[in-house]
Design an enzyme around this catalytic site. Structure first.
Site, PDB file in Angstrom:
ATOM      1  N   CYS A  23     -24.798  -6.806  21.207  1.00  0.00           N
ATOM      2  CA  CYS A  23     -23.369  -6.839  21.564  1.00  0.00           C
ATOM      3  C   CYS A  23     -23.195  -6.216  22.956  1.00  0.00           C
ATOM      4  O   CYS A  23     -23.736  -5.146  23.228  1.00  0.00           O
ATOM      5  CB  CYS A  23     -22.543  -6.058  20.540  1.00  0.00           C
ATOM      6  SG  CYS A  23     -22.765  -6.665  18.852  1.00  0.00           S
ATOM      7  N   SER A  33     -20.735  -1.453   7.696  1.00  0.00           N
ATOM      8  CA  SER A  33     -20.206  -2.256   8.800  1.00  0.00           C
ATOM      9  C   SER A  33     -21.248  -3.258   9.277  1.00  0.00           C
ATOM     10  O   SER A  33     -22.402  -2.914   9.497  1.00  0.00           O
ATOM     11  CB  SER A  33     -19.818  -1.321   9.953  1.00  0.00           C
ATOM     12  OG  SER A  33     -19.314  -2.057  11.037  1.00  0.00           O
ATOM     13  N   CYS A  42     -21.208   9.355   9.825  1.00  0.00           N
ATOM     14  CA  CYS A  42     -21.550   8.011  10.279  1.00  0.00           C
ATOM     15  C   CYS A  42     -23.060   8.015  10.515  1.00  0.00           C
ATOM     16  O   CYS A  42     -23.552   8.782  11.339  1.00  0.00           O
ATOM     17  CB  CYS A  42     -20.790   7.735  11.573  1.00  0.00           C
ATOM     18  SG  CYS A  42     -21.271   6.207  12.367  1.00  0.00           S
ATOM     19  N   ASN A  85     -15.024   2.243  23.594  1.00  0.00           N
ATOM     20  CA  ASN A  85     -15.648   3.338  24.337  1.00  0.00           C
ATOM     21  C   ASN A  85     -16.303   2.749  25.563  1.00  0.00           C
ATOM     22  O   ASN A  85     -17.022   1.752  25.462  1.00  0.00           O
ATOM     23  CB  ASN A  85     -16.696   4.035  23.469  1.00  0.00           C
ATOM     24  CG  ASN A  85     -16.059   5.047  22.547  1.00  0.00           C
ATOM     25  OD1 ASN A  85     -15.458   6.013  22.989  1.00  0.00           O
ATOM     26  ND2 ASN A  85     -16.171   4.788  21.257  1.00  0.00           N
ATOM     27  N   GLU A 117     -28.049  -2.530  12.612  1.00  0.00           N
ATOM     28  CA  GLU A 117     -27.274  -3.486  11.836  1.00  0.00           C
ATOM     29  C   GLU A 117     -27.731  -3.362  10.369  1.00  0.00           C
ATOM     30  O   GLU A 117     -28.837  -3.787  10.023  1.00  0.00           O
ATOM     31  CB  GLU A 117     -27.527  -4.907  12.390  1.00  0.00           C
ATOM     32  CG  GLU A 117     -27.055  -6.047  11.519  1.00  0.00           C
ATOM     33  CD  GLU A 117     -25.601  -5.935  11.066  1.00  0.00           C
ATOM     34  OE1 GLU A 117     -24.703  -5.756  11.906  1.00  0.00           O
ATOM     35  OE2 GLU A 117     -25.359  -6.036   9.837  1.00  0.00           O
ATOM     36  N   SER A 125     -17.292  -6.323  12.072  1.00  0.00           N
ATOM     37  CA  SER A 125     -17.021  -6.148  13.496  1.00  0.00           C
ATOM     38  C   SER A 125     -16.656  -7.502  14.071  1.00  0.00           C
ATOM     39  O   SER A 125     -17.519  -8.296  14.431  1.00  0.00           O
ATOM     40  CB  SER A 125     -18.260  -5.585  14.199  1.00  0.00           C
ATOM     41  OG  SER A 125     -18.580  -4.349  13.612  1.00  0.00           O
ATOM     42  N   LEU A 126     -15.371  -7.758  14.128  1.00  0.00           N
ATOM     43  CA  LEU A 126     -14.913  -9.088  14.537  1.00  0.00           C
ATOM     44  C   LEU A 126     -14.739  -9.144  16.052  1.00  0.00           C
ATOM     45  O   LEU A 126     -15.351  -9.972  16.722  1.00  0.00           O
ATOM     46  CB  LEU A 126     -13.611  -9.420  13.796  1.00  0.00           C
ATOM     47  CG  LEU A 126     -13.138 -10.853  13.865  1.00  0.00           C
ATOM     48  CD1 LEU A 126     -14.182 -11.819  13.325  1.00  0.00           C
ATOM     49  CD2 LEU A 126     -11.823 -11.038  13.103  1.00  0.00           C
ATOM     50  N   HIS A 127     -13.912  -8.304  16.575  1.00  0.00           N
ATOM     51  CA  HIS A 127     -13.742  -8.113  18.023  1.00  0.00           C
ATOM     52  C   HIS A 127     -13.235  -9.323  18.812  1.00  0.00           C
ATOM     53  O   HIS A 127     -13.109  -9.234  20.038  1.00  0.00           O
ATOM     54  CB  HIS A 127     -15.035  -7.619  18.689  1.00  0.00           C
ATOM     55  CG  HIS A 127     -15.602  -6.362  18.103  1.00  0.00           C
ATOM     56  ND1 HIS A 127     -14.831  -5.306  17.694  1.00  0.00           N
ATOM     57  CD2 HIS A 127     -16.894  -5.989  17.855  1.00  0.00           C
ATOM     58  CE1 HIS A 127     -15.615  -4.341  17.226  1.00  0.00           C
ATOM     59  NE2 HIS A 127     -16.863  -4.727  17.299  1.00  0.00           N
TER      60      HIS A 127
HETATM   61  N1  SAH Z   1     -24.170  -3.211  13.555  1.00  0.00           N
HETATM   62  C1  SAH Z   1     -23.036  -2.847  12.764  1.00  0.00           C
HETATM   63  C2  SAH Z   1     -22.784  -1.367  12.637  1.00  0.00           C
HETATM   64  C3  SAH Z   1     -22.976  -0.492  13.823  1.00  0.00           C
HETATM   65  S1  SAH Z   1     -21.817  -0.540  15.138  1.00  0.00           S
HETATM   66  C4  SAH Z   1     -21.815  -3.556  13.291  1.00  0.00           C
HETATM   67  O1  SAH Z   1     -21.879  -4.219  14.301  1.00  0.00           O
HETATM   68  O2  SAH Z   1     -20.772  -3.463  12.643  1.00  0.00           O
HETATM   69  C5  SAH Z   1     -20.391   0.273  14.542  1.00  0.00           C
HETATM   70  C6  SAH Z   1     -19.110  -0.235  15.170  1.00  0.00           C
HETATM   71  O3  SAH Z   1     -18.939   0.265  16.505  1.00  0.00           O
HETATM   72  C7  SAH Z   1     -19.060  -1.745  15.267  1.00  0.00           C
HETATM   73  O4  SAH Z   1     -17.788  -2.196  14.914  1.00  0.00           O
HETATM   74  C8  SAH Z   1     -19.323  -1.947  16.745  1.00  0.00           C
HETATM   75  O5  SAH Z   1     -18.898  -3.212  17.173  1.00  0.00           O
HETATM   76  C9  SAH Z   1     -18.557  -0.796  17.334  1.00  0.00           C
HETATM   77  N2  SAH Z   1     -18.884  -0.474  18.720  1.00  0.00           N
HETATM   78  C10 SAH Z   1     -20.062  -0.542  19.350  1.00  0.00           C
HETATM   79  N3  SAH Z   1     -19.950  -0.195  20.643  1.00  0.00           N
HETATM   80  C11 SAH Z   1     -18.659   0.113  20.836  1.00  0.00           C
HETATM   81  C12 SAH Z   1     -17.909   0.537  21.964  1.00  0.00           C
HETATM   82  N4  SAH Z   1     -18.466   0.712  23.153  1.00  0.00           N
HETATM   83  N5  SAH Z   1     -16.589   0.764  21.782  1.00  0.00           N
HETATM   84  C13 SAH Z   1     -16.004   0.595  20.572  1.00  0.00           C
HETATM   85  N6  SAH Z   1     -16.663   0.186  19.481  1.00  0.00           N
HETATM   86  C14 SAH Z   1     -17.969  -0.066  19.616  1.00  0.00           C
END
Ligand code: SAH
Length: 344
Positions: free
Chosen positions: A116, A191, A105, A290, A160, A214-216
């Site tokens: 975020c 991602s 990764c 996390n 990103e 990364s939808l969330h």
């Molecule tokens: N900026 C990109 C790639 C880097 S983050 C993106 O947002 O996709 C990689 C992944 O880890 C993303 O899905 C992000 O939302 C997630 N991520 C970041 N912090 C996290 C956390 N504390 N717990 C779980 N996933 C997390």
């Protein structure tokens, strides 16, 4: 200014070598040293004369990516690196040891602009983009250190990728080059937090990589609260782009969904998500969030995750509940760099 030699394609390197009046075959040799052997210095190119090494040193630079810290998980062999770059900045990479081979990764930026609220990478703000060579160097440093060949790459570290679009596109070209480290597009995942115009740009390229989004959250109300990018490109606009992407490329989109206790993990959220993803060529990855001390959020419990997954599945959406690797070594984005920043 010296040129960043490891960000050049073989064609570009050949032109540079010709312009210096050097024999053509040298470019293949040098490219091999850089991208197959992953050397970090011209001095290590043993079949090259001292004169040529001097010429290379005068004209080009190999950006360093040196191991500042290395943590190995006692549970699952996950290795986390903190790398130091030429300007003293730090980035992180994680190597995971899966049954089908090693996956790395990698980071694409130093810091991140996206903000975020659950993520550690963004805490210190944005510093700079990584050069294509600095993305590759994470792979080469890890391969050389561990004595392994990396099988898969995920662009899911700090930063990103679609906010560093041109450098990431060049990285993809170099990493999949047959004369280089030769990791095929089907072994790569990118991602994004959802930079919609760049998703359409990527679509035009028809790459065989996996797009992770990364939808969330299933709606603007929740997503805008946890991901500021959503106020620019809303959930529906993002999902529309994803649907078009999946249709046009026939590649399954992978939606990342970090389960945050009491924020986005209700059964109602699952039902809404299922409705919005209906009929799309996609897959949902549920991740126990996390916990980042500075962020204060809690991860959802296993029971909640199972119930959420069940609702998606019963609506015909494929789901995996991702194993969380390396939890003893702060393996998620940005946490290690953060701990070093705090101690400096
Ligand atoms: N900026 C990109 C790639 C880097 S983050 C993106 O947002 O996709 C990689 C992944 O880890 C993303 O899905 C992000 O939302 C997630 N991520 C970041 N912090 C996290 C956390 N504390 N717990 C779980 N996933 C997390």
């Amino acid at each position: 200014m010296k040129k960043d030699i490891a960000s050049m394609t073989l064609g570009e390197l050949s032109q540079e070598i010709a312009a210096l009046g050097l024999p053509k075959f040298r470019s293949g040799q040098i490219y091999n040293w850089l991208h197959v052997k992953g050397v970090a210095a011209f001095g290590d190119m043993t079949n090259i004369s001292n004169d040529l090494k001097r010429i290379l040193n005068d004209n080009f630079v190999i950006f360093p990516c040196s191991i500042e810290k290395k943590l190995i998980s006692e549970y699952d062999n996950t290795v986390k690196y903190l790398f130091r770059l030429h300007d003293g900045e730090y980035i992180e990479s994680v190597v995971m040891d899966y049954k089908y081979g090693h996956t790395i990764c990698i980071s694409t930026q130093v810091g991140c602009k996206m903000g975020c609220i659950f993520c550690a990478s963004t805490l210190g703000g944005f510093v700079r983009n990584l050069a294509p060579s600095e993305m590759l160097a994470q792979i080469y440093s890890a391969q050389n250190d561990l004595g392994i060949k990396i099988a898969r790459v995920v662009l899911m570290g700090m930063g990103e990728p679609l906010d560093n679009y041109d450098n990431v596109m060049r990285f993809l070209e170099l990493v999949s080059c047959e004369n280089g480290v030769n990791i095929g597009m089907r072994k790569i995942s990118l991602s994004t937090s959802g930079i919609v115009p760049r998703i359409y740009d990527l679509l035009e390229k028809h790459l065989q990589l996996t797009l992770s989004v990364s939808l969330h959250a299933p709606n603007d109300e929740i997503r805008s609260r946890i991901m500021p990018v959503n106020s620019k490109w809303g959930t529906d606009e993002l999902l529309r782009a994803c649907r078009i992407y999946a249709d046009k490329t026939s590649r399954r989109i992978s939606f990342e969904y970090a389960m945050l206790d009491g924020v986005n993990d209700s059964d109602a959220c699952a039902a809404e998500l299922a409705r919005k993803l209906k009929g799309m060529l996609c897959h949902v990855n549920l991740i126990p969030a996390n916990e980042v001390p500075e962020r204060g959020h809690r991860r959802s419990n296993g029971e909640r995750m199972a119930s959420f997954a069940e609702i998606l599945e019963s609506n015909g959406i494929t789901v995996t509940v991702r194993r969380s690797l390396g939890s003893d070594i702060n393996a998620s984005c940005g946490q290690l760099r953060r701990s070093v920043q705090k101690s400096l």
